[in-house]
Design a protein around this motif. Structure first.
Motif, PDB file in Angstrom:
ATOM      1  N   ARG A 161       0.828  -1.206   0.000  1.00 41.59           N
ATOM      2  CA  ARG A 161       0.000   0.000   0.000  1.00 41.59           C
ATOM      3  C   ARG A 161       0.863   1.257   0.000  1.00 41.59           C
TER       4      ARG A 161
ATOM      5  N   LYS B 192      -3.112  -7.582   4.788  1.00 43.29           N
ATOM      6  CA  LYS B 192      -3.867  -7.515   6.046  1.00 43.29           C
ATOM      7  C   LYS B 192      -2.913  -7.576   7.241  1.00 43.29           C
TER       8      LYS B 192
ATOM      9  N   GLU C  15      -1.356  -4.163   7.445  1.00 41.82           N
ATOM     10  CA  GLU C  15      -2.282  -3.200   8.043  1.00 41.82           C
ATOM     11  C   GLU C  15      -2.263  -3.291   9.565  1.00 41.82           C
ATOM     12  N   LEU C  16      -2.241  -4.526  10.081  1.00 36.52           N
ATOM     13  CA  LEU C  16      -2.187  -4.701  11.535  1.00 36.52           C
ATOM     14  C   LEU C  16      -0.850  -4.227  12.096  1.00 36.52           C
TER      15      LEU C  16
ATOM     16  N   THR D 255       0.951  -1.872  11.069  1.00 35.98           N
ATOM     17  CA  THR D 255       1.032  -0.407  11.020  1.00 35.98           C
ATOM     18  C   THR D 255      -0.140   0.257  11.734  1.00 35.98           C
ATOM     19  N   ASN D 256      -0.822  -0.522  12.578  1.00 33.20           N
ATOM     20  CA  ASN D 256      -1.949   0.014  13.353  1.00 33.20           C
ATOM     21  C   ASN D 256      -2.990   0.668  12.442  1.00 33.20           C
ATOM     22  N   HIS D 257      -3.264  -0.012  11.321  1.00 32.02           N
ATOM     23  CA  HIS D 257      -4.301   0.378  10.362  1.00 32.02           C
ATOM     24  C   HIS D 257      -3.971   1.659   9.574  1.00 32.02           C
ATOM     25  N   GLN D 258      -2.700   2.054   9.578  1.00 30.54           N
ATOM     26  CA  GLN D 258      -2.322   3.227   8.791  1.00 30.54           C
ATOM     27  C   GLN D 258      -2.390   2.941   7.297  1.00 30.54           C
ATOM     28  N   TYR D 259      -1.992   1.718   6.911  1.00 29.58           N
ATOM     29  CA  TYR D 259      -1.987   1.339   5.501  1.00 29.58           C
ATOM     30  C   TYR D 259      -3.002   0.224   5.278  1.00 29.58           C
ATOM     31  N   LYS D 260      -4.084   0.541   4.591  1.00 32.97           N
ATOM     32  CA  LYS D 260      -5.190  -0.387   4.438  1.00 32.97           C
ATOM     33  C   LYS D 260      -4.820  -1.581   3.571  1.00 32.97           C
ATOM     34  N   ALA D 261      -5.424  -2.712   3.882  1.00 39.11           N
ATOM     35  CA  ALA D 261      -5.199  -3.942   3.124  1.00 39.11           C
ATOM     36  C   ALA D 261      -5.710  -3.804   1.701  1.00 39.11           C
TER      37      ALA D 261
END
Length: 432
Positions: free
Chosen positions: A304, A339, A342-343, A345-351
């Motif tokens: 991402r 996915k 994403e985890l 990066t604490n949801h900074q970069y979406k799957a």
């Protein structure tokens, strides 16, 4: 009366393709008009000018673009599924170099490469960026075989003149001479199979060799492929060899292997923001190989992040670090890897969505080859016809849902027809 070209072909079916990242276009009972090797157009109803042209009707079957494998080691097909509890450098020494050394034997090479090319086409790959070995003659044989089966490909004679076992290493000057001979022998030989400059990676190529390969790429206007930041041990290795450079990417760039001609870098797991920005400016492609990264403990590439930076990304099987030959399987592995990222990066970069990953497997990697990887007008007609009747359920499904279920639940047996540049190909039959 309507008139049409003699080489016009029309195909009808349930059509799906991604003209841009994340945008899945579907056409129920649509028509694809092909003139020679190119898509003329995709239509929900057949234009009147084609009313007397025969239609090949695939009924309820899916028609999608062919898959593009942007990074695969053809010489490692026999090593799939072996040694995958090891990390990269150890795996290379224990298994990979020993296997590649066998390709000095042309009889062995013919058997292995034929098996490999048939597997690629069987699993829906229509274009591929391939690595051979350091041996020119067997790499030329790989090109002959790829052409014979109808595959579109760029193929590289691997270059490595340092930090390799004595039984599998080149003399620097001989490597340069053999590479230029390889180019002369193959650059005009086939319409869909072309040479590509292929330094293995920085640890295996001296500065002199990197300079020379960049000059060959520039002079003959050839693309380049190599490996980048696959493993932490590899990164430390590069730092010891080149302490004068601030990072891995700057080495390739300094020696002229970035941007003069199109460049593919496989893996790219551990890159700084500065490295990513440079690659974006230079137009470097990333070949994302999630199966191989998981197998050899290379962690997860920040796909991402690459996409947001404007980097072109395609998918690769990386046979044999990657055990999967099917890009279809790499699609769902790429989604799962994203996915995890994403985890991390604490949801900074979406799957990645299914549509996005499908784009990477088709038009994303296909753009390296030109107008390839989509069913848009002007694109080469590389396509797969999918019979997913064995994975349909009692519930009605949209075309996009059927595509997703094929990606996760299907296999090569669902692919009933393959087209490359407008021509039907068969993984079991050599082209004439």
């Amino acid at each position: 009366m309507s008139f049409h070209r003699k080489d016009t072909k029309i195909y009808r079916g349930q059509i799906a393709y991604t003209p841009e990242l994340g945008k899945l276009t579907t056409i129920k009972n649509g028509y694809i008009v092909v003139e020679s090797s190119k898509v003329k157009g995709v239509y929900p109803t057949l234009p009147k000018e084609y009313e007397y042209t025969p239609v090949e009707d695939y009924g309820n079957k899916l028609i999608i673009p062919g898959f593009v494998d942007l990074h695969s080691h053809a010489s490692q097909v026999a090593n799939r599924g072996i040694g995958l509890d090891r990390e990269l450098l150890d795996w290379l020494l224990v298994y990979t170099f020993k296997e590649e050394a066998k390709f000095s034997d042309l009889c062995y090479a013919e058997k292995a490469y034929s098996e490999y090319i048939k597997l690629l086409i069987k699993n829906g790959t229509t274009r591929a960026a391939l690595l051979g070995t350091i041996y020119r003659e067997s790499t030329e044989l790989l090109m002959d075989i790829a052409n014979g089966y109808g595959l579109g490909a760029v193929v590289g004679k691997v270059n490595m003149d340092r930090e390799a076992p004595e039984y599998y290493i080149e003399n620097t000057d001989q490597s340069i001479i053999e590479t230029e001979r390889f180019i002369h022998n193959t650059i005009w030989k086939y319409p869909l199979v072309k040479p590509i400059i292929t330094p293995r990676f920085v640890p295996a190529t001296t500065p002199k060799l990197m300079w020379a390969l960049a000059q060959l790429a520039d002079y003959y206007r050839l693309p380049v492929q190599s490996h980048l930041s696959e493993d932490k041990e590899e990164l430390e290795y590069v730092k010891r060899l080149h302490p004068e450079f601030k990072n891995y990417v700057s080495i390739y760039n300094y020696f002229g292997l970035f941007g003069q001609q199109p460049t593919i870098m496989a893996h790219c797991v551990y890159l700084s923001d500065e490295e990513i920005a440079l690659m974006a400016r230079k137009g470097v492609y990333v070949a994302h190989c999630p199966v191989a990264n998981f197998n050899l403990s290379g962690s997860v590439a920040p796909i991402r992040k690459f996409l947001l930076a404007g980097i072109n990304v395609g998918l690769g099987t990386d046979v044999g670090a990657g055990h999967a030959v099917s890009i279809k399987d790499v699609i769902w592995q790429a989604i799962q890897a994203s996915k995890v990222y994403e985890l991390q990066t604490n949801h900074q970069y979406k799957a990645l969505t299914t549509a996005e990953a499908f784009y990477l497997a088709t038009k994303g990697g296909g753009s390296f080859f030109g107008k390839v990887g989509s069913l848009e007008a002007g694109y080469d007609f590389d396509a797969l016809v999918i019979d997913d009747s064995n994975i349909l359920t009692i519930h009605p499904r949209t075309i996009s849902e059927r595509l997703e279920r094929f990606i996760y639940l299907g296999d090569d047996r669902n692919i009933i027809q393959r087209f490359i540049a407008g021509r039907k190909v068969n993984p079991l039959t050599l082209s004439v």
